[in-house]
Design an enzyme around this catalytic site. Structure first.
Site, PDB file in Angstrom:
ATOM      1  N   HIS A   1      56.917  63.188 -19.744  1.00 55.22           N
ATOM      2  CA  HIS A   1      56.721  61.740 -19.761  1.00 55.22           C
ATOM      3  C   HIS A   1      56.803  61.183 -21.176  1.00 55.22           C
ATOM      4  O   HIS A   1      56.829  59.968 -21.360  1.00 55.22           O
ATOM      5  CB  HIS A   1      55.376  61.392 -19.132  1.00 55.22           C
TER       6      HIS A   1
ATOM      7  N   ASP B   1      58.107  56.213 -27.665  1.00 55.37           N
ATOM      8  CA  ASP B   1      57.513  56.234 -26.328  1.00 55.37           C
ATOM      9  C   ASP B   1      58.516  56.822 -25.349  1.00 55.37           C
ATOM     10  O   ASP B   1      59.719  56.540 -25.440  1.00 55.37           O
ATOM     11  CB  ASP B   1      57.134  54.822 -25.881  1.00 55.37           C
TER      12      ASP B   1
END
Length: 467
Positions: free
Chosen positions: A170, A373
């Site tokens: 992730h 991110d």
């Protein structure tokens, strides 16, 4: 080590093909309440549709026995593996979040390296592998989530488990230069190769992973995203994660209107992030400060609401970012606030997910501006929450994985304070027609590639692998 017996009832069968889906993540909901946000909510949505078994870490205890403890059932079963207090410090706070997290977020300067912490990480990964091996059936699919369990697949292969195993990261993937700071860099390729599918958020991450693998003399690149390493074939592919867009949109529409006591013409800007150095919060505050310093006289007075609940407060780097953020927030309000106006509202605690959905819908702009991110689903939640007739504007960092899919947002470089503040000004003054056009494009992508699309795409590829 003795085995921990949970009960005589087997975990339920939930077909993925002909077997179950077994998901492994560090966090797991301990109650029957729908989990909030991030990976945990994504896994809940995935398993609610597919069924199966979700395995996660128990609360730390004095002793860690092998096996699984059942903690719930329903649309899917939930069970935990044991972990000691010392392992929590070494495996979780240490190697996972003081080595892997900063490294994968391109901050090798923040690594806090300890051999004992890696040993704790390896011990927990071995225990998880044994727990899976004790319950797995031949046709089950195993789906490992995130950086906490990079070694589990390798340990499962050592135990003779031949099932199809997928890994989804992730977070971003480190580039070949940064990855050299990892003491176990020589083992990283073997950890990846033990999986059948390595799923990453973006094509940029796939490129980084491929470059790392190319530096491994034992790895050979094949066609179609496939690699061969020591007689194991595996694929490295992009599967950008989505959200349950339909559900979130309905939640936002039904949410009570938050009473923020703002003037009718006062623009509301919002940011929602965990308190983390990767989120670019200080740079975001400084850009807002620059905007306030250059704001045209007579313009509406905006309020920027930043929600940033703390996480991993025992890690030194997180304590430092918290202190810096508080100093910056105080300085901004001291310079720009008036008796009837507080330009920056900083909330450092958890806020209910339904209330956040309502805040998204109320906001005129969202600032989603990380320095690194994997995806950042806040960007997608904000888009889903908007009123299509009068939508807000998404300001999005180039460094968020979401930027690959969401180029109709105002894309910015969070390190460039002046252009960032210009984007804030542009968002506040953007004409309705342009806001609608941008939102419509963004909305189509968010609703088309939602959480179900992500789950189905990954599991379809994993199911196609020949065990």
């Amino acid at each position: 080590m003795s085995e921990l017996v949970i009960d005589d009832a087997p975990f339920s069968d939930s077909p993925v093909g002909t077997g179950r889906l077994i998901v492994v993540s560090n966090r797991i909901p301990k109650s029957n309440e729908v989990p909030a946000g991030g990976l945990v909510n994504a896994m809940h949505e995935a398993l609610t549709g597919a069924g199966g078994l979700w395995i996660g870490a128990a609360d730390p205890s004095e002793q860690a026995l092998d096996g699984l403890t059942r903690i719930g059932s329903g649309d899917y079963d939930r069970a935990t593996f044991a972990i000691t207090e010392a392992e929590h410090i070494g495996y979780y706070l240490g190697y996972s979040n003081s080595v892997l997290w900063p490294l994968f977020h391109h901050r090798p300067d923040l690594l806090d390296i300890s051999e004992s912490e890696f040993e704790a990480y390896a011990a927990v990964n071995r225990r998880v592998a044994r727990a899976i091996a004790s319950t797995v059936k031949p046709d089950d699919l195993i789906w490992i989530q995130d950086y906490h369990f990079l070694m589990v697949a390798q340990e499962l292969r050592a135990l003779g488990i031949a099932n199809r195993i997928g890994l989804f990261l992730h977070i971003p993937f480190p580039n070949p230069t940064d990855v050299m700071a990892l003491p176990q860099v020589a083992a990283l390729s073997s950890w990846l190769a033990a999986h059948d599918i390595v799923g990453l958020q973006t094509m940029r991450d796939v490129t980084s992973a491929n470059e790392v693998l190319r530096h491994d003399p034992k790895a050979q690149v094949l066609r179609g995203g496939k690699w061969l390493r020591e007689n194991r074939t595996f694929s490295v592919l992009s599967f950008p994660i989505g959200i349950d867009a339909e559900k979130f949109a309905k939640t936002a529409e039904a949410a009570r209107k938050p009473d923020l006591q703002l003037a009718d013409d006062a623009p509301l800007l919002i940011g929602v992030d965990r308190l983390d150095y990767s989120k670019g919060l200080v740079q975001r505050f400084e850009a807002f400060d620059d905007y306030l310093s250059r704001r045209a006289k007579g313009d509406p007075r905006p309020t920027f609401l930043q929600i940033a609940p703390p996480s991993r407060e025992d890690v030194a780097a997180y304590q430092e970012i918290r202190e810096e953020l508080e100093r910056t927030a105080g300085s901004i309000n001291g310079a720009h606030a008036d008796l009837d106006w507080t330009p920056l509202r900083y909330v450092r605690r958890h806020v209910d997910r339904d209330l956040i959905a309502g805040l998204y819908r109320r906001a005129d702009a969202a600032l989603v501006t990380p320095l690194a991110d994997g995806m950042n689903i806040v960007a997608k939640e904000f888009v889903a929450a908007q009123d299509a007739e009068d939508p807000g504007v998404l300001i999005l960092s180039h460094f968020a994985g979401a930027a690959e899919q969401m180029d109709a947002a105002l894309l910015i470089n969070p390190f460039d304070k002046r252009s960032f503040s210009d984007a804030i000004d542009r968002a506040i003054h953007m004409p309705l027609e342009e806001r609608r056009e941008r939102h419509q494009t963004l909305r189509e992508g968010v609703f088309e590639k939602d959480i179900r699309w992500w789950t189905d795409s990954f599991l379809a590829r994993l199911s196609q692998v020949r065990p």
